[in-house]
Design an enzyme around this catalytic site. Sequence first.
Site, PDB file in Angstrom:
ATOM      1  N   ARG A 101      38.311  43.821  42.991  1.00  0.00           N
ATOM      2  CA  ARG A 101      38.795  42.764  43.889  1.00  0.00           C
ATOM      3  C   ARG A 101      39.268  43.445  45.158  1.00  0.00           C
ATOM      4  NH1 ARG A 101      42.565  37.523  42.983  1.00  0.00           N
ATOM      5  NH2 ARG A 101      40.543  36.860  42.218  1.00  0.00           N
ATOM      6  N   HIS A 128      33.027  35.162  45.809  1.00  0.00           N
ATOM      7  CA  HIS A 128      33.749  35.158  44.527  1.00  0.00           C
ATOM      8  C   HIS A 128      32.802  34.639  43.442  1.00  0.00           C
ATOM      9  CE1 HIS A 128      36.950  35.462  41.801  1.00  0.00           C
ATOM     10  NE2 HIS A 128      37.753  34.495  42.202  1.00  0.00           N
ATOM     11  N   GLN A 131      33.979  33.351  39.991  1.00  0.00           N
ATOM     12  CA  GLN A 131      34.506  31.989  40.064  1.00  0.00           C
ATOM     13  C   GLN A 131      33.366  30.986  39.986  1.00  0.00           C
ATOM     14  OE1 GLN A 131      37.959  31.037  40.384  1.00  0.00           O
ATOM     15  NE2 GLN A 131      36.989  29.153  39.740  1.00  0.00           N
ATOM     16  N   ASP A 219      39.989  24.687  47.904  1.00  0.00           N
ATOM     17  CA  ASP A 219      40.583  26.019  47.728  1.00  0.00           C
ATOM     18  C   ASP A 219      41.744  26.114  48.708  1.00  0.00           C
ATOM     19  OD1 ASP A 219      41.046  28.748  47.287  1.00  0.00           O
ATOM     20  OD2 ASP A 219      39.263  29.430  48.360  1.00  0.00           O
ATOM     21  N   CYS A 257      39.901  26.423  42.390  1.00  0.00           N
ATOM     22  CA  CYS A 257      39.806  27.737  41.738  1.00  0.00           C
ATOM     23  C   CYS A 257      41.162  28.246  41.284  1.00  0.00           C
ATOM     24  CB  CYS A 257      39.166  28.730  42.706  1.00  0.00           C
ATOM     25  SG  CYS A 257      40.032  28.831  44.288  1.00  0.00           S
ATOM     26  N   ARG A 285      36.795  30.801  33.228  1.00  0.00           N
ATOM     27  CA  ARG A 285      36.656  32.158  33.773  1.00  0.00           C
ATOM     28  C   ARG A 285      36.443  33.154  32.630  1.00  0.00           C
ATOM     29  NH1 ARG A 285      38.663  33.522  38.745  1.00  0.00           N
ATOM     30  NH2 ARG A 285      37.596  35.473  38.277  1.00  0.00           N
TER      31      ARG A 285
HETATM   32  N1   CP Z   1      40.715  31.920  40.943  1.00  0.00           N
HETATM   33  C1   CP Z   1      41.101  33.211  40.918  1.00  0.00           C
HETATM   34  O1   CP Z   1      40.311  34.141  41.170  1.00  0.00           O
HETATM   35  O2   CP Z   1      42.402  33.383  40.591  1.00  0.00           O
HETATM   36  P1   CP Z   1      43.230  34.752  40.674  1.00  0.00           P
HETATM   37  O3   CP Z   1      43.419  35.062  42.126  1.00  0.00           O
HETATM   38  O4   CP Z   1      44.515  34.455  39.964  1.00  0.00           O
HETATM   39  O5   CP Z   1      42.437  35.837  39.996  1.00  0.00           O
HETATM   40  N1  NVA Z   2      40.216  31.846  48.948  1.00  0.00           N
HETATM   41  C1  NVA Z   2      41.230  32.344  48.059  1.00  0.00           C
HETATM   42  C2  NVA Z   2      40.723  32.397  46.665  1.00  0.00           C
HETATM   43  C3  NVA Z   2      41.712  32.842  45.622  1.00  0.00           C
HETATM   44  C4  NVA Z   2      41.119  32.925  44.244  1.00  0.00           C
HETATM   45  C5  NVA Z   2      41.688  33.708  48.528  1.00  0.00           C
HETATM   46  O1  NVA Z   2      40.827  34.488  48.946  1.00  0.00           O
HETATM   47  O2  NVA Z   2      42.883  33.987  48.482  1.00  0.00           O
END
Ligand code: CP
Ligand code: NVA
Length: 299
Positions: A101, A128, A131, A219, A257, A285
């Site tokens: 990530r 993502h 997701q 989101d 999400c 997930r």
């Molecule tokens: N939706 C998602 O990726 O959540 P987190 O940021 O908690 O991993």
């Molecule tokens: N768009 C959000 C998604 C979190 C899962 C972010 O990047 O923070």
Amino acid sequence: MLETDHFLDIDDLTTDELETVLDRAAAIKAGEDDTRLPDQTLGMLFEKPSTRTRISFETGMTQLGGHAIFLGPEDIQLGHGEPLSDTSRVLSRYVDAVMARLFDHGDLIEIAEYSDVPVVNGLTDDAHPCQTLADLLTIKEAFGGFDDVRVAWVGDGNNVGQSLVIGAAMVGLDLTISTPDTYGMDDAVLEQAAELGHEPTIVDDPKAAVDDADVVYTDVWISMGQEDQRHEKLAAFDGYQVNERLLADSDAQVMHCLPAHRGEEITGDVLESERSLVWDQAENRLHAQKGLLVELLDA
Ligand code: CP
Ligand code: NVA
């Protein structure tokens, strides 16, 4: 097994492979597929916080008989100046797969270039795809498939939305997007969806997007790393909140999400309502990523 070495965005899978991963996830969820990954280790690199991604991957590896190692930004030498290229080559000598990530999608590509083991995108600023796997699994469960399902994306056009646009085009979902002009999806993402034969409809008015929708998806407005844009983004997204007023003429179900910011992109009453698919979506997930991991790693 998948053709691709890495899972950096949803279209690293062919459409057939995407269907296979979703079917496998559903079978695992139903207890009909007991594939195991004994002695396999997933290294999990995190530059940003996470609840769902971290816990679902770690739990998923445990349930598959393997192991996952959390590598936070301060925990390893990457956070103290060791290059990505060195980190990736060394990780490849220990672990069987890497999930990362990161902020910069280019950094993920660099990790993949130097990795001898599969690299999985656990979210970048641009994409993502894990997701999207869970989102598609959730839609398939709720509607029995993808044919004639109309999805409205209302909100910001970055990582979660962009991977969904491509994934939706791959499975043939009917997608309508409503974002403020300055926060739309990348042109390349929209062109890719068009090339897949399912160009999303883009409308200015979020109400027009949701009225005929079966699913309304939003989101957060302030993504991780965008905290300094809070003031301008809150102003730009005025009118894009998913609330009972927006949904007054709609019987759509609602997806997010998570994490949700109640009172910003969605209201608490919508999130907690009968319309909400978010808890199944979050659970998925786990199942979706187990489907992905067994397809990537089961020789
Ligand atoms: N939706 C998602 O990726 O959540 P987190 O940021 O908690 O991993
Ligand atoms: N768009 C959000 C998604 C979190 C899962 C972010 O990047 O923070």
